[in-house]
Design an enzyme around this catalytic site. Structure first.
Site, PDB file in Angstrom:
ATOM      1  N   CYS A   1       0.867  -1.191   0.000  1.00  0.00           N
ATOM      2  CA  CYS A   1       0.000   0.000   0.000  1.00  0.00           C
ATOM      3  C   CYS A   1       0.901   1.237   0.000  1.00  0.00           C
ATOM      4  CB  CYS A   1      -1.001  -0.032   1.157  1.00  0.00           C
ATOM      5  SG  CYS A   1      -0.259   0.022   2.801  1.00  0.00           S
TER       6      CYS A   1
ATOM      7  N   ARG B   1      -3.616  -0.502   5.300  1.00  0.00           N
ATOM      8  CA  ARG B   1      -4.208  -1.550   4.472  1.00  0.00           C
ATOM      9  C   ARG B   1      -3.327  -2.787   4.310  1.00  0.00           C
ATOM     10  NH1 ARG B   1      -5.085   2.208  -0.517  1.00  0.00           N
ATOM     11  NH2 ARG B   1      -3.206   3.051   0.445  1.00  0.00           N
TER      12      ARG B   1
ATOM     13  N   ASP C   1      -8.250   3.974   0.871  1.00  0.00           N
ATOM     14  CA  ASP C   1      -7.305   4.322   1.935  1.00  0.00           C
ATOM     15  C   ASP C   1      -8.080   4.879   3.138  1.00  0.00           C
ATOM     16  OD1 ASP C   1      -5.280   5.222   3.521  1.00  0.00           O
ATOM     17  OD2 ASP C   1      -4.188   6.234   1.900  1.00  0.00           O
TER      18      ASP C   1
HETATM   19  P1  4NP Z   1      -1.916   2.882   4.036  1.00  0.00           P
HETATM   20  O1  4NP Z   1      -2.479   4.299   4.576  1.00  0.00           O
HETATM   21  O2  4NP Z   1      -1.321   3.161   2.686  1.00  0.00           O
HETATM   22  O3  4NP Z   1      -3.127   2.028   3.970  1.00  0.00           O
HETATM   23  O4  4NP Z   1      -0.898   2.430   5.070  1.00  0.00           O
HETATM   24  C1  4NP Z   1      -1.672   5.441   4.669  1.00  0.00           C
HETATM   25  C2  4NP Z   1      -0.864   5.617   5.764  1.00  0.00           C
HETATM   26  C3  4NP Z   1      -0.092   6.751   5.861  1.00  0.00           C
HETATM   27  C4  4NP Z   1      -0.116   7.697   4.869  1.00  0.00           C
HETATM   28  C5  4NP Z   1      -0.917   7.517   3.756  1.00  0.00           C
HETATM   29  C6  4NP Z   1      -1.702   6.383   3.653  1.00  0.00           C
HETATM   30  N1  4NP Z   1       0.674   8.861   4.970  1.00  0.00           N
HETATM   31  O5  4NP Z   1       0.590   9.753   4.091  1.00  0.00           O
HETATM   32  O6  4NP Z   1       1.453   8.999   5.939  1.00  0.00           O
END
Ligand code: 4NP
Length: 173
Positions: free
Chosen positions: A23, A29, A140
């Site tokens: 992800c 995710r 997300d």
């Molecule tokens: P993930 O969600 O891709 O599902 O882990 C996110 C976690 C952190 C960030 C973006 C999406 N971030 O910009 O820090």
């Protein structure tokens, strides 16, 4: 029917069969998918033949524990989220038997040519997505509320059940 999983890579790779979930941040995710899939693989008696891992395309959360909301949703369903530490994608991850990108942007980062036999969108294996329809993203949940995490967990659980069926069909040794 479960879409077929790619066969194991030839020796010396491919044993164990290695699956990576990808992800953006590797704190919501893909770690949720990683923890759920590891448990289902274990329950299926495949733990010695299948290795599960996860990473993010971004660098921000390397070494960090899972997002507390993601961990809480997993814990509420009896999963242990405590071992997770964030990792970032680099080209070495492309040598996995199967790479599953949680959304189209993640896919574009790891595979500029789009889906291949070994690099697929995670929801290609979601039983609620009909064959031939465009494959949706795992949304997300990071900037949203609690419901987003519950939705991701439901998506991840039903999809990982199907992935284990795909592993069974490979008859890994
Ligand atoms: P993930 O969600 O891709 O599902 O882990 C996110 C976690 C952190 C960030 C973006 C999406 N971030 O910009 O820090």
């Amino acid at each position: 029917m479960t879409p077929p999983l790619p066969p194991p890579l030839p020796p010396p790779l491919g044993a164990p069969y290695r699956i990576a979930f990808v992800c953006l941040g590797n704190i919501c995710r893909s770690p949720m998918a990683h923890v759920v899939m590891a448990r289902l693989v274990d329950d299926a008696g495949l733990a010695s033949r299948v290795e599960v891992d996860s990473c993010g395309t971004g660098p921000w959360h390397v070494g960090e524990a899972m997002d507390v909301r993601a961990a809480a949703h997993l814990q509420a369903e009896g999963y242990d989220a405590s071992a997770h530490r964030g990792q970032q994608w680099d080209d070495s991850w492309a040598g996995r038997d199967l790479v599953l990108a949680m959304d189209a942007a993640n896919l574009a980062e790891v595979s500029p040519d789009g889906e291949t036999d070994r690099v697929r969108l995670f929801r290609t294996f979601d039983p609620v997505v009909r064959a031939g329809e465009p494959v949706p993203d795992v949304p997300d949940p990071y900037y949203g509320g609690d419901q987003g995490f519950a939705d991701v967990l439901a998506m991840v659980e039903r999809t990982c059940i199907r992935l284990v069926a795909g592993l069974d069909a490979l008859e890994l040794r």
